[in-house]
Design an enzyme around this catalytic site. Structure first.
Site, short mmCIF file in Angstrom:
data_model
loop_
_atom_site.label_atom_id
_atom_site.label_comp_id
_atom_site.label_asym_id
_atom_site.label_seq_id
_atom_site.Cartn_x
_atom_site.Cartn_y
_atom_site.Cartn_z
N THR A 155 0.84 -1.20 0.00
CA THR A 155 0.00 0.00 0.00
C THR A 155 0.87 1.25 0.00
O THR A 155 0.61 2.21 -0.73
CB THR A 155 -0.94 0.02 1.22
OG1 THR A 155 -1.71 -1.18 1.24
CG2 THR A 155 -1.87 1.22 1.17
N ARG A 193 5.29 -10.55 8.80
CA ARG A 193 4.36 -11.06 9.81
C ARG A 193 4.22 -10.09 10.98
O ARG A 193 3.17 -10.02 11.62
CB ARG A 193 4.83 -12.43 10.31
CG ARG A 193 4.47 -13.59 9.39
CD ARG A 193 4.73 -14.91 10.08
NE ARG A 193 4.11 -16.02 9.35
CZ ARG A 193 3.84 -17.20 9.90
NH1 ARG A 193 4.13 -17.42 11.17
NH2 ARG A 193 3.28 -18.16 9.18
N VAL A 194 5.29 -9.37 11.30
CA VAL A 194 5.25 -8.40 12.39
C VAL A 194 5.63 -7.03 11.85
O VAL A 194 6.76 -6.84 11.37
CB VAL A 194 6.22 -8.80 13.53
CG1 VAL A 194 6.19 -7.74 14.64
CG2 VAL A 194 5.83 -10.16 14.10
N LYS A 195 4.69 -6.11 11.89
CA LYS A 195 4.97 -4.74 11.44
C LYS A 195 4.13 -3.71 12.19
O LYS A 195 4.63 -2.67 12.60
CB LYS A 195 4.78 -4.61 9.93
CG LYS A 195 3.48 -5.14 9.38
CD LYS A 195 3.54 -5.26 7.86
CE LYS A 195 2.31 -5.97 7.32
NZ LYS A 195 2.46 -6.26 5.88
N ASP A 208 -4.61 -13.00 8.24
CA ASP A 208 -4.15 -11.68 8.69
C ASP A 208 -4.22 -11.60 10.21
O ASP A 208 -5.20 -12.02 10.83
CB ASP A 208 -5.03 -10.59 8.07
CG ASP A 208 -4.34 -9.25 7.99
OD1 ASP A 208 -3.51 -8.96 8.88
OD2 ASP A 208 -4.61 -8.50 7.04
N LYS A 233 -13.32 -0.29 18.39
CA LYS A 233 -13.59 -0.11 19.82
C LYS A 233 -13.54 1.37 20.20
O LYS A 233 -14.36 1.85 20.98
CB LYS A 233 -12.57 -0.90 20.65
CG LYS A 233 -12.71 -0.70 22.15
CD LYS A 233 -11.73 -1.55 22.94
CE LYS A 233 -11.89 -1.31 24.44
NZ LYS A 233 -11.00 -2.17 25.25
N TYR A 290 -40.65 -10.02 1.10
CA TYR A 290 -41.18 -10.53 2.37
C TYR A 290 -40.80 -12.00 2.48
O TYR A 290 -40.18 -12.57 1.57
CB TYR A 290 -42.70 -10.35 2.47
CG TYR A 290 -43.50 -10.89 1.30
CD1 TYR A 290 -43.84 -12.25 1.23
CD2 TYR A 290 -43.95 -10.05 0.29
CE1 TYR A 290 -44.59 -12.75 0.17
CE2 TYR A 290 -44.71 -10.55 -0.77
CZ TYR A 290 -45.02 -11.90 -0.82
OH TYR A 290 -45.75 -12.41 -1.86
N HIS A 339 -44.42 -26.35 -2.85
CA HIS A 339 -44.31 -26.27 -1.40
C HIS A 339 -43.28 -27.26 -0.85
O HIS A 339 -43.51 -27.97 0.12
CB HIS A 339 -45.68 -26.47 -0.74
CG HIS A 339 -46.71 -25.50 -1.23
ND1 HIS A 339 -46.60 -24.14 -1.05
CD2 HIS A 339 -47.86 -25.70 -1.93
CE1 HIS A 339 -47.64 -23.53 -1.61
NE2 HIS A 339 -48.41 -24.46 -2.15
N GLY A 362 -48.15 -23.38 -11.38
CA GLY A 362 -47.52 -22.46 -10.44
C GLY A 362 -46.32 -23.05 -9.74
O GLY A 362 -45.85 -22.49 -8.73
#
Length: 511
Positions: A36, A63-65, A125, A137, A214, A274, A303
């Site tokens: 990104t 994996r860790v940033k 992720d 939060k 409906y 039905h 029908g």
């Protein structure tokens, strides 16, 4: 220190450049990660790397940033709380007012043919959900957006300074739904990988396919949701070629028709009303099969919903056109067939991928305060422990009819009785409170055609009255599970009338 900070890190880059440009123009300092960050920089948007903020490099292949107090302190600090803001200042942490994050493409990854477990695991992720949940939060202080569809509304709110608390709550609620759905897919994948059939808890997720006018009745609200990775052989994944919007009852009936027609390899047609079959037919051609399904009950099909397991050709379309039908479902329609059927404005024409009809899924049924889960009833006669209980064995033609009836009766609401020959249903007794009641309905519907036909039952006979009724109607062979304490009474009655009766050992209750 910048007055405003935005964190942008997305897997789905739809619209992100335009969004980020406008965010930057509103005076936000943008921080970002990996792909990104590169995308924004390549498009001339000022952006700072997360590592520059944390003072710690991205490690272990990314994996860790973002799992760092410099990020999560900025997300979780309540910006109307003097104590929180003082602690952030003491630690040199800049508050974050805007978060735009979406997650590694786990769903898309596991949907790929031949995906490895290693690839699936790497697309779980960790940092993304943590940032989203922290922001959601703290939504009173942090505007959080997970869906590109919300970019414009968020920008309008930021531009006018009127991103209301209600809107922030809406965005936060979407985040929690998004992360819950994401975790549900991972949980399902890992549960299947671990081969756990009845885990201590079950979390399922579905996405909105369409609101419905409906439910079963006009006073009931309803919507149609689909499983993100559900089988292609389903109404949820059908392509509608023509006709008005599907209703709640249409969807239920169409699903029932699909489940029945998938039982057959030869050309087959199923008519449903039905959620019960009113006519099932097989033949050398799909037109022949439909004619048999129609004449099985030419009254009830009016029908109804029709499912066919071969392409609808012009001949079949001509016959379908003569009847009022709600839906026709098939693998495909010829151009001529479409021209014939689309002349009716309201008939729904659906195509379904029949190549995936063998995919197994669980069946969920809601009850007050809970949920029932079971395997679909995919039992076949090939798996049954069949035995001939009577003195007379079925003839070759009776065997073919018995197999046909058994495929149909498992899809009829219990108590269920089907009278049939080897290519079509002749009478269907569904949903009765006692078995003889279901038998009488099926036999009465079959009329004189019951002579020489077979009878199939979804469950055992508690007494010999069903055999007696079948014999009087001229039925010559019966297939049922057996297992009643009074089986011997039914066997004796069948022997008395020279009826061949087969026990399968497999029950097909359907409620």
């Amino acid at each position: 220190m910048a007055a405003k900070r935005a964190l942008i890190s997305v897997s789905d880059k739809t619209g992100i450049v335009e969004f980020a440009k406008k965010v930057a123009n509103l005076g936000f300092e943008i921080i970002s990660t990996g792909g990104t960050k590169k995308t924004l920089a390549d498009n001339g948007i000022p952006v700072k790397g997360v590592s520059d903020v944390t003072g710690f490099p991205e490690i272990m292949d990314g994996r860790v940033k973002t799992l760092h107090p410099a990020i999560h302190g900025g997300l979780l600090g309540k910006q109307d709380n003097d104590s929180h803001m003082q602690q952030l200042a003491e630690q040199g942490i800049t508050p974050i007012q805007l978060v735009c994050v979406n997650l590694y493409p786990f769903q898309q990854t596991i949907a790929k043919e031949g995906v490895t477990v290693e690839d699936a695991i790497e697309n779980i992720d960790i940092g993304g959900p943590a940032m989203l949940r922290a922001s959601a939060k703290n939504h009173e202080s942090v505007a959080v957006v997970v869906d590109p569809a919300d970019y414009d509304d968020v920008l309008k709110g930021l531009e006018t300074g009127e991103l209301s608390l209600q809107e922030r709550r809406r965005l936060a609620a979407k985040v929690f739904r998004h992360t819950a759905a994401y975790d549900a897919m991972i949980a399902e994948y890992m549960t299947n990988l671990a081969e756990e059939e009845q885990p201590e808890s079950v979390t399922v997720t579905y996405t909105l396919k369409q609101p419905l006018r409906y439910g079963e009745n006009p006073h009931q609200k309803a919507a149609f949701y689909k499983k993100p990775l559900g089988t292609a052989f389903s109404i949820a994944n059908a392509e509608q070629l023509h006709g008005k919007e599907l209703s709640y009852n249409n969807i239920n009936d169409a699903d029932a028709a699909l489940q029945i027609v998938k039982e057959f390899d030869q050309p087959a047609a199923v008519a449903v009303k039905h959620m019960n079959p009113c006519g099932v037919g097989t033949g050398k051609t799909i037109s022949d099969a439909f004619q048999k399904a129609y004449f099985a009950d030419s009254t009830s099909i009016f029908g109804g919903i029709v499912a066919l397991n071969r392409e609808v050709d012009a001949e079949t379309a001509g016959a379908l056109h003569e009847i009022f039908l709600e839906i026709v479902i098939a693998p495909s329609f010829s151009e001529e067939a479409l021209q014939i059927l689309t002349s009716k404005k309201n008939i729904r024409l659906l195509t379904v991928d029949f190549s995936s009809k063998g995919v197994m899924e669980k069946k969920f049924t809601s009850v007050a305060g809970g949920l029932l889960m079971q395997d679909l009833d995919n039992a076949t006669l090939a798996e049954a422990d069949m035995k001939i209980a009577t003195k007379r064995e079925p003839t070759e033609e009776e065997w073919e009819a018995l197999k046909f009836g058994w495929k149909v009766v498992k899809h009829v609401k219990s108590n269920a009785i089907v009278v049939a020959n080897r290519q079509m249903t002749l009478g269907v007794g569904a949903g009765q409170m006692n078995r003889i009641g279901a038998a009488n309905i099926a036999i009465e519907q079959a009329g004189d055609k019951a002579k020489g036909a077979i009878l199939a039952s979804d469950a055992f006979f508690p007494m010999d009255d069903t055999v007696e009724a079948a014999a009087k109607a001229g039925i010559t062979a019966i297939i049922q599970p057996g297992g009643s304490v009074r089986d011997e009474d039914s066997i004796k009655k069948a022997d008395e009338y020279g009826i061949a009766m087969v026990f399968t050992g497999v029950r097909h209750f359907k409620h």
